[in-house]
Design a protein around this motif. Structure first.
Motif, mmCIF file in Angstrom:
data_model
loop_
_atom_site.group_PDB
_atom_site.id
_atom_site.type_symbol
_atom_site.label_atom_id
_atom_site.label_comp_id
_atom_site.label_asym_id
_atom_site.label_seq_id
_atom_site.Cartn_x
_atom_site.Cartn_y
_atom_site.Cartn_z
ATOM 1 N N SER A 1 11.076 -1.334 3.617
ATOM 2 C CA SER A 1 12.457 -1.513 3.171
ATOM 3 C C SER A 1 12.564 -2.539 2.044
ATOM 4 C CB SER A 1 13.342 -1.910 4.358
ATOM 5 O OG SER A 1 12.858 -3.081 4.967
ATOM 6 N N THR A 2 11.753 -3.595 2.080
ATOM 7 C CA THR A 2 11.807 -4.593 1.001
ATOM 8 C C THR A 2 11.243 -3.998 -0.283
ATOM 9 O OG1 THR A 2 11.317 -6.189 2.771
ATOM 10 C CG2 THR A 2 11.424 -7.048 0.537
ATOM 11 N N ASP B 1 4.768 -7.788 7.274
ATOM 12 C CA ASP B 1 5.357 -7.926 8.614
ATOM 13 C C ASP B 1 5.291 -9.371 9.079
ATOM 14 O OD1 ASP B 1 5.986 -5.116 9.079
ATOM 15 O OD2 ASP B 1 3.830 -4.861 8.891
ATOM 16 N N LYS C 1 9.740 -13.558 8.200
ATOM 17 C CA LYS C 1 8.343 -13.094 8.196
ATOM 18 C C LYS C 1 7.333 -14.254 8.156
ATOM 19 C CE LYS C 1 9.787 -8.786 7.802
ATOM 20 N NZ LYS C 1 9.528 -7.899 6.697
#
Ligand code: 5RP
Length: 215
Positions: A25-26, A79, A116
């Protein structure tokens, strides 16, 4: 925050050159930002089929990595990332292609939000891509490392393989664990990016984007 950090990565893109693009998504926000630069770059290398499709939808030319002799920068999410800029990646299942693109890139830029950043890697289950025939063997070998291996359901990677997520690790020596997992026959790669960590991390919080370099 994802959009802010994606935008902050744009100045790292080298005009006239190819840019490596990650998955997730980033990274998707980064692709959307990259669209405005598309006439000023030679093209992009994609770390997954999903990324390839999104790049092409924006009219950005996608090149095969084997056609590219120079890749000045690769931009991707993570992640988890620690202060040495070692990462766990592969939550989106693209770890092997991501690791290949990172290996070729001269500079790896991680884009992430502050959730993160961790002191010790391992709370996020460590993805391991596995040749299907070796699933049972690799699962038994991974269990010997102390974590709980769980086969990711309904997941076939872009390379036609399976993923085991290794839960419950506290990774004290990420480079050593990466090497050890690489030695298991049937493992394609793990989502530990420790031997080739990021070169810098753009980290977004409520108060803006800061740049981290390895401590
Ligand atoms: C995909 C990845 C991603 O970079 C990672 O999962 C982070 O994703 P997101 O930006 O959606 O949080 O490694 O395989």
């Amino acid at each position: 925050m994802k959009q802010a950090v994606a935008r902050a990565a744009i100045p790292h893109v080298v005009e006239g050159q190819v840019v490596g693009v990650g998955t997730g998504s980033t990274a998707n926000f980064f692709i959307d930002e990259l669209a405005s630069l598309r006439l000023r770059i030679r093209g992009a290398v994609a770390s997954s089929e999903a990324t390839r499709k999104r790049l092409e939808a924006h009219g950005i030319e996608v090149l095969d990595l084997n056609e590219v002799s120079r890749l000045p920068v690769y931009v991707d999410g993570a992640d988890e990332i620690n202060r040495s800029l070692q990462m766990i990646k592969g939550g989106g299942g693209a770890l092997t292609r991501e690791k290949i693109v990172a290996a070729v890139a001269e500079k790896v830029v991680c884009i992430a939000d502050q959730s993160k950043l961790v002191a010790v890697l391992g709370r996020f289950p460590l993805p391991v891509e596995v040749i299907p025939m070796a699933l049972g063997h690799v699962r038994r070998e991974l269990a010997r490392l102390g974590g709980e291996p769980v086969v990711r359901e309904h997941c076939i990677t872009d390379n036609g393989n399976l993923i085991i997520d290794l839960h419950g690790l506290e990774i004290a020596d990420a480079a050593a664990l990466e090497s050890r997992i690489n030695q298991i026959v049937g493992v394609v790669t793990s989502g530990l990016f420790a031997r080739r960590p990021a070169d810098l991390c753009l980290l977004a919080s409520g108060s803006g984007v800061q740049t981290l370099v390895a401590d």
